[in-house]
Design an enzyme around this catalytic site. Sequence first.
Site, PDB file in Angstrom:
ATOM      1  N   GLU A   1      22.893 -32.645   8.439  1.00 56.06           N
ATOM      2  CA  GLU A   1      24.296 -32.481   8.542  1.00 56.06           C
ATOM      3  C   GLU A   1      24.664 -32.744   7.598  1.00 56.06           C
ATOM      4  OE1 GLU A   1      28.985 -33.559   9.981  1.00 56.06           O
ATOM      5  OE2 GLU A   1      27.265 -34.940   8.799  1.00 56.06           O
TER       6      GLU A   1
ATOM      7  N   ASP B   1      20.701 -36.947  11.490  1.00 56.17           N
ATOM      8  CA  ASP B   1      20.647 -37.674   9.630  1.00 56.17           C
ATOM      9  C   ASP B   1      22.072 -38.698   9.384  1.00 56.17           C
ATOM     10  OD1 ASP B   1      22.753 -35.215  10.001  1.00 56.17           O
ATOM     11  OD2 ASP B   1      22.499 -35.845   7.009  1.00 56.17           O
TER      12      ASP B   1
END
Length: 484
Positions: free
Chosen positions: A146, A79
């Site tokens: 994350e 991400d």
Amino acid sequence: MSVNIQDLSPKHVWGYFYDFTQIPRPTGHMKEVTEYVKAFGEKLGLETLQDETGNVLIRKPATPGMENSKTVTLQSHLDMVPQKNSNVEHDFLKDPIDAYIDGDWVTARETTLGADNAIGAALSMAILSDNSLKHGPVEALFTVDEEVGMDGAFGLKPGFCKGDILINCDSEEEGELFVGCAGGADLNISFQYKDDEYIPEGDIAVKLNLTGLKGGHSGVDIHLERANANKLMFRFLKEAVASCGARLASVEGGSLRNAIPREAFAVVTIPGENAEIVWEMVSDFQALYEEEYRGIEDNIQFTVESVDLPPALIPEEIQDALINAVEGCQNGVISMLHDFPGTVESSSNLAVIQSSTGLIEVKILVRSSSESRKASVCSSLESVFALAGAKVEEGGVYNGWQPNINSPILNIMLQTYQDLFGKTPSVKVMHAGLECGIIQGAYPDMDMISIGPDLQFPHSPDERINIPSVQKVWDFLAATLERV
């Protein structure tokens, strides 16, 4: 002759990196990017797994003769942080990143680049696809979500990975080996109230706009002493309330907990006869901020404009309590590590202040490599806002990664770097949160280290990655795998 990002060296690394810029992947929207990574592994004929959290694991067998080497897990996250300048239209759920080459750097137009951590994922994919390399058993772990909550790492179960060694590819300074990182905690603060619908006759409304700040990553950039848009806005509001009878109608500052807020906006009402005073105050505060942040911030823009009267105001007692709490809130570096000079131990980031009907929400991210100091900072901040009458909840707590200076992989990589580049890399602890500490909870015997190329200003639209440093990290990683 122009060069495309895909043609930079090492070509396969940059090719995968470019692919990531074309896939929308803000935290919480992982389906498209995980499907891309899974398809990549399956096309290579490699064992490709996905756990119930969404993390993807791809395993590559050892090259002949290295089957007895230790298994290395290359780890990165999929991400990215979606940040953009207010003057650009960009939908992070649909639009690709407009990345381009600027000298020795790759950056993006008006948005975050997402090199945090697309470059780590691209390095892992290049290792998996390059059959000219020599290495023992390798697996690449691509974690999800994350940036907000570390959900992928928290969702890892023992046994999913088989690595003896974990090389995290999410640090941001080439020539430095990271052996520890800070933990973190989220503070979620709320003021609830009934809107005040009485606005005195003769009052006018103005909107305050604070823009142009650099922002950045609330971990790796916190020591740079950049301005926090929320702190600057509320410093002004306190004076405006005292000097001009200002009343706060709405406020919006910052957007993400792990990004230093670059912009803040507020709508206030003032008696009509004080309009000229407010315009002069805004000009004076802009000059003050420019002076205080000279050499740090070079584009502070503090402006005021007339707007229509709002339908309601924040009650005066809530307004005053909020302003006093924000003014009293610790922000920035709080303590330093003695064992690693120049490294931040504890910090807080007053990240988001957002009002809506009957509700004001404040979000703070506390970081520390000391669990006791982290708890102390959280307690201090809780006290400030509790005294102001707010509800304070703690969440998103994750442990730091404790340094191991006797790490076998650290010794291998120190020698490898020396042999390749003729100098010894620095050994450091990072103030940003890496997933290593959380993964260590599920894999306590895994030997861990973190590396990465030079990445500047992550979590801000100024984010950029240094091209020559990517080549060095690739060479270093390939040589390390041959020696494990």
